[in-house]
Design a protein around this motif. Structure first.
Motif, PDB file in Angstrom:
ATOM      1  N   LYS A   1       0.523   4.665  -8.021  1.00 48.62           N
ATOM      2  CA  LYS A   1       0.714   6.071  -7.659  1.00 48.62           C
ATOM      3  C   LYS A   1       0.518   6.334  -6.166  1.00 48.62           C
ATOM      4  CE  LYS A   1      -0.618   7.824 -12.221  1.00 48.62           C
ATOM      5  NZ  LYS A   1      -1.527   8.734 -12.987  1.00 48.62           N
ATOM      6  N   HIS A   2       0.507   5.293  -5.353  1.00 53.84           N
ATOM      7  CA  HIS A   2       0.370   5.535  -3.908  1.00 53.84           C
ATOM      8  C   HIS A   2       1.210   4.550  -3.106  1.00 53.84           C
ATOM      9  CE1 HIS A   2      -3.105   2.727  -4.685  1.00 53.84           C
ATOM     10  NE2 HIS A   2      -2.508   2.105  -3.673  1.00 53.84           N
ATOM     11  N   PRO A   3       1.632   4.959  -1.912  1.00 52.44           N
ATOM     12  CA  PRO A   3       2.516   4.116  -1.104  1.00 52.44           C
ATOM     13  C   PRO A   3       1.779   2.957  -0.456  1.00 52.44           C
ATOM     14  CG  PRO A   3       1.959   6.112   0.100  1.00 52.44           C
ATOM     15  CD  PRO A   3       1.358   6.265  -1.269  1.00 52.44           C
ATOM     16  N   GLY A   4       2.535   1.960  -0.055  1.00 48.52           N
ATOM     17  CA  GLY A   4       1.969   0.801   0.625  1.00 48.52           C
ATOM     18  C   GLY A   4       2.955  -0.347   0.641  1.00 48.52           C
ATOM     19  N   VAL A   5       2.463  -1.518   1.016  1.00 50.37           N
ATOM     20  CA  VAL A   5       3.327  -2.692   1.167  1.00 50.37           C
ATOM     21  C   VAL A   5       3.260  -3.581  -0.073  1.00 50.37           C
ATOM     22  CG1 VAL A   5       3.007  -2.638   3.668  1.00 50.37           C
ATOM     23  CG2 VAL A   5       1.558  -4.130   2.271  1.00 50.37           C
ATOM     24  N   ALA A   6       4.207  -4.499  -0.158  1.00 44.93           N
ATOM     25  CA  ALA A   6       4.216  -5.486  -1.243  1.00 44.93           C
ATOM     26  C   ALA A   6       3.306  -6.647  -0.851  1.00 44.93           C
ATOM     27  CB  ALA A   6       5.632  -5.984  -1.490  1.00 44.93           C
ATOM     28  N   TRP A   7       2.255  -6.854  -1.629  1.00 43.77           N
ATOM     29  CA  TRP A   7       1.343  -7.967  -1.370  1.00 43.77           C
ATOM     30  C   TRP A   7       1.867  -9.221  -2.067  1.00 43.77           C
ATOM     31  CZ3 TRP A   7      -2.289  -8.396   2.168  1.00 43.77           C
ATOM     32  CH2 TRP A   7      -3.151  -9.504   2.104  1.00 43.77           C
ATOM     33  N   SER A   8       1.606 -10.369  -1.467  1.00 45.59           N
ATOM     34  CA  SER A   8       2.135 -11.640  -1.963  1.00 45.59           C
ATOM     35  C   SER A   8       1.211 -12.246  -3.012  1.00 45.59           C
ATOM     36  CB  SER A   8       2.317 -12.604  -0.791  1.00 45.59           C
ATOM     37  OG  SER A   8       2.735 -13.859  -1.248  1.00 45.59           O
ATOM     38  N   GLU A   9       1.511 -11.965  -4.266  1.00 43.72           N
ATOM     39  CA  GLU A   9       0.856 -12.604  -5.407  1.00 43.72           C
ATOM     40  C   GLU A   9       1.860 -13.566  -6.032  1.00 43.72           C
ATOM     41  OE1 GLU A   9      -2.012 -12.695  -6.704  1.00 43.72           O
ATOM     42  OE2 GLU A   9      -3.149 -10.900  -6.173  1.00 43.72           O
ATOM     43  N   ASP A  10       1.497 -14.822  -6.175  1.00 43.70           N
ATOM     44  CA  ASP A  10       2.466 -15.847  -6.560  1.00 43.70           C
ATOM     45  C   ASP A  10       3.267 -15.485  -7.808  1.00 43.70           C
ATOM     46  OD1 ASP A  10       1.290 -17.087  -4.442  1.00 43.70           O
ATOM     47  OD2 ASP A  10       0.766 -18.934  -5.505  1.00 43.70           O
ATOM     48  N   GLU A  11       2.589 -15.088  -8.868  1.00 41.78           N
ATOM     49  CA  GLU A  11       3.282 -14.796 -10.121  1.00 41.78           C
ATOM     50  C   GLU A  11       4.253 -13.638  -9.954  1.00 41.78           C
ATOM     51  OE1 GLU A  11       0.633 -14.251 -13.368  1.00 41.78           O
ATOM     52  OE2 GLU A  11      -0.253 -16.258 -13.235  1.00 41.78           O
ATOM     53  N   GLN A  12       3.839 -12.608  -9.193  1.00 37.75           N
ATOM     54  CA  GLN A  12       4.703 -11.455  -8.984  1.00 37.75           C
ATOM     55  C   GLN A  12       5.898 -11.812  -8.110  1.00 37.75           C
ATOM     56  OE1 GLN A  12       4.325  -8.225 -10.407  1.00 37.75           O
ATOM     57  NE2 GLN A  12       6.446  -8.168  -9.673  1.00 37.75           N
ATOM     58  N   VAL A  13       5.670 -12.632  -7.092  1.00 33.41           N
ATOM     59  CA  VAL A  13       6.762 -13.062  -6.218  1.00 33.41           C
ATOM     60  C   VAL A  13       7.817 -13.824  -7.020  1.00 33.41           C
ATOM     61  CG1 VAL A  13       7.366 -14.576  -4.293  1.00 33.41           C
ATOM     62  CG2 VAL A  13       5.374 -13.083  -4.111  1.00 33.41           C
ATOM     63  N   VAL A  14       7.379 -14.753  -7.846  1.00 32.17           N
ATOM     64  CA  VAL A  14       8.307 -15.521  -8.691  1.00 32.17           C
ATOM     65  C   VAL A  14       9.084 -14.587  -9.606  1.00 32.17           C
ATOM     66  CG1 VAL A  14       8.442 -17.177 -10.597  1.00 32.17           C
ATOM     67  CG2 VAL A  14       7.034 -17.692  -8.589  1.00 32.17           C
ATOM     68  N   LEU A  15       8.383 -13.623 -10.218  1.00 34.70           N
ATOM     69  CA  LEU A  15       9.037 -12.664 -11.103  1.00 34.70           C
ATOM     70  C   LEU A  15      10.070 -11.840 -10.342  1.00 34.70           C
ATOM     71  CD1 LEU A  15       9.274 -11.252 -13.852  1.00 34.70           C
ATOM     72  CD2 LEU A  15       7.398  -9.747 -13.140  1.00 34.70           C
ATOM     73  N   ASP A  16       9.717 -11.386  -9.121  1.00 38.62           N
ATOM     74  CA  ASP A  16      10.642 -10.575  -8.324  1.00 38.62           C
ATOM     75  C   ASP A  16      11.913 -11.353  -7.993  1.00 38.62           C
ATOM     76  OD1 ASP A  16       8.737  -8.569  -8.343  1.00 38.62           O
ATOM     77  OD2 ASP A  16       8.046  -8.943  -6.295  1.00 38.62           O
ATOM     78  N   ILE A  17      11.758 -12.621  -7.636  1.00 39.53           N
ATOM     79  CA  ILE A  17      12.925 -13.442  -7.284  1.00 39.53           C
ATOM     80  C   ILE A  17      13.821 -13.632  -8.504  1.00 39.53           C
ATOM     81  CG2 ILE A  17      13.651 -15.770  -6.606  1.00 39.53           C
ATOM     82  CD1 ILE A  17      11.119 -15.847  -4.817  1.00 39.53           C
ATOM     83  N   ARG A  18      13.218 -13.921  -9.639  1.00 40.84           N
ATOM     84  CA  ARG A  18      14.014 -14.116 -10.850  1.00 40.84           C
ATOM     85  C   ARG A  18      14.708 -12.829 -11.277  1.00 40.84           C
ATOM     86  NH1 ARG A  18       9.559 -17.959 -14.021  1.00 40.84           N
ATOM     87  NH2 ARG A  18      10.082 -19.888 -12.873  1.00 40.84           N
ATOM     88  N   ARG A  19      14.016 -11.704 -11.131  1.00 42.47           N
ATOM     89  CA  ARG A  19      14.610 -10.411 -11.481  1.00 42.47           C
ATOM     90  C   ARG A  19      15.748 -10.041 -10.536  1.00 42.47           C
ATOM     91  NH1 ARG A  19      12.202  -6.589 -14.622  1.00 42.47           N
ATOM     92  NH2 ARG A  19      12.734  -4.944 -13.126  1.00 42.47           N
ATOM     93  N   ALA A  20      15.626 -10.471  -9.275  1.00 37.84           N
ATOM     94  CA  ALA A  20      16.717 -10.211  -8.327  1.00 37.84           C
ATOM     95  C   ALA A  20      18.014 -10.838  -8.828  1.00 37.84           C
ATOM     96  CB  ALA A  20      16.356 -10.745  -6.946  1.00 37.84           C
TER      97      ALA A  20
END
Length: 322
Positions: free
Chosen positions: A176-195
Motif C-alpha cells: 500500500k505504499h510506493p517505493g522501489v523493487a528490491w532484489s529477492e531471488d525468488e521474486q526476481v525469478v518469478l518476475d522474469i518467468r511472468r514476463a
C-alpha cells in the motif's frame, strides 16, 4: 531463350526480394542502448538550468538507437524532506524535458530514489507519467514495482525489469505504499518467468543496481544472481551502482555487463569514476545478436564525451574483456 532467361531472372529476383522481406519481418532486429547512472541534481542540474545539455555529446549515438534506457540516480521533485544519509540527490522538474528528449525509459530501482522520502518519490512517478516518460523498477505499490515495462519496436516485445540491491531497503515498495523493487531471488525469478508467460515478452532484460562501490570486478553475489536470472529466462543482464565499470561475462551464450559506471555524474576525481560505458545490444526474437560498448570520459561538469571507436563484445566462447 534470352527472353526466357530474363523472365527466370526477374522471377528469381522477385522471389529473393520477397524472401528477404519476409525474413526481415519474421526476425526484426531492435537496438537497445543502456547508460549507467544519470544524476541530474547538483552541478549537472545547475548547468541544465543555465541551458547546457549534458546528453549532447552522445546525442547522435542515442538518436541512432530504437530504445534508450538509463538508471535515474536521483529523485525529480519539488517536495519531500531529505533523508538522514551522506548524499541526497533531488533534481528540479525542468530536467524532465531533456530526459524525455534523449530517453525512452528510466529505471528508478536505486538507492537514491528515496532520498527525499515517499512523498517526493510518488511526486516523481506522477511527473514521469505526465511527461510520458516510462519508468520501471519502482511504483506506487509492490505490484507496480515488480511489473515489467513493456516496449514494442518493429513487432518485438521487450520487457525491462529493475531491482535495487543497495541499502536502505526501507525504501522498498509495499502493498500500500510506493517505493522501489528490491532484489529477492525468488521474486526476481518469478518476475522474469511472468514476463515471458503472462506478458508475452520476446526479450527480457533485468537492469540491476548492485555490487560494491569502486570495485572493478563483480563480486560473488552479482555473479550468482546474474546466472540465476539467465537460467530463469533473461536474455542479458545489465548493471549499475559501483560508480566504476566492471567486467563482462558470457553465460549460456548471453552477455552479463556487471556495471556501466557513471554516465552523467559529477564530484569524482579518479579516472575510473569518470569512465562511462554506453552499451548497445542488437536483439531479435532469438536474443542478443551482437553488442558493443562506446566508452565515454566524464568531464568536471559531469558531462560524458565519446572516446575512441565502439568496442565489440565477442559473444563467442572465448570472449575477451574490453
Amino acid at each position: 531463350m534470352m527472353m526466357i532467361m530474363r523472365r527466370w531472372l526477374t522471377a528469381l529476383l522477385l522471389s529473393a526480394s520477397t524472401l528477404c522481406s519476409f525474413t526481415a519481418h519474421a526476425e526484426p532486429t531492435v537496438s537497445i542502448v543502456f547508460m549507467g547512472d544519470v544524476m541530474l541534481a547538483d552541478h549537472p542540474g545547475q548547468r541544465i538550468k543555465q541551458g547546457h545539455n549534458p546528453f549532447a555529446p552522445f546525442a547522435q549515438l542515442l538518436d541512432s538507437a530504437d530504445v534508450r534506457v538509463a538508471n535515474l540516480e536521483c529523485v525529480i521533485a519539488r517536495g519531500g524532506k531529505a533523508e538522514d544519509k551522506p548524499y541526497t540527490f533531488r533534481a528540479h522538474p525542468r530536467v524532465l524535458k531533456l530526459l524525455k528528449r534523449h530517453m525512452d525509459a528510466v529505471s528508478v530501482a536505486n538507492n537514491h530514489s528515496g532520498d527525499f522520502g515517499r512523498t517526493a518519490f510518488a511526486e516523481m512517478l506522477g511527473r514521469l507519467d505526465q511527461a510520458k516518460l516510462p519508468f520501471f523498477g519502482g511504483g506506487q505499490d509492490l505490484s507496480q514495482a515488480h511489473t515489467p515495462l513493456l516496449i514494442e519496436r518493429k513487432g518485438l516485445r521487450i520487457a525491462l525489469l529493475g531491482y535495487d540491491e543497495f541499502f536502505p531497503r526501507s525504501f522498498e515498495a509495499g502493498d500500500k505504499h510506493p517505493g522501489v523493487a528490491w532484489s529477492e531471488d525468488e521474486q526476481v525469478v518469478l518476475d522474469i518467468r511472468r514476463a515471458r508467460t503472462v506478458h508475452h515478452a520476446d526479450i527480457v532484460i533485468p537492469f540491476m543496481h548492485w555490487g560494491e562501490e569502486h570495485q572493478p570486478r563483480a563480486n560473488d553475489r552479482q555473479r550468482e544472481l546474474a546466472r540465476l536470472m539467465i537460467d530463469a529466462g533473461a536474455d542479458a543482464v545489465v548493471g549499475t551502482h559501483p560508480h566504476v565499470v566492471q567486467d563482462i561475462e558470457l553465460y549460456q551464450g548471453k552477455p552479463i555487463v556487471y556495471s556501466l559506471g557513471n554516465f552523467i555524474f559529477d564530484g569524482f576525481d579518479d579516472a575510473d569514476n569518470n569512465t562511462a560505458w554506453v552499451l548497445r545490444l542488437n536483439v531479435d526474437r532469438k536474443g542478443v545478436r551482437d553488442a558493443h560498448i562506446q566508452v565515454g570520459r566524464i568531464d568536471r561538469h559531469g558531462t560524458p564525451h565519446p572516446a575512441g571507436q565502439p568496442i565489440p563484445i565477442n559473444l563467442g566462447p572465448a570472449m575477451p574483456l574490453p
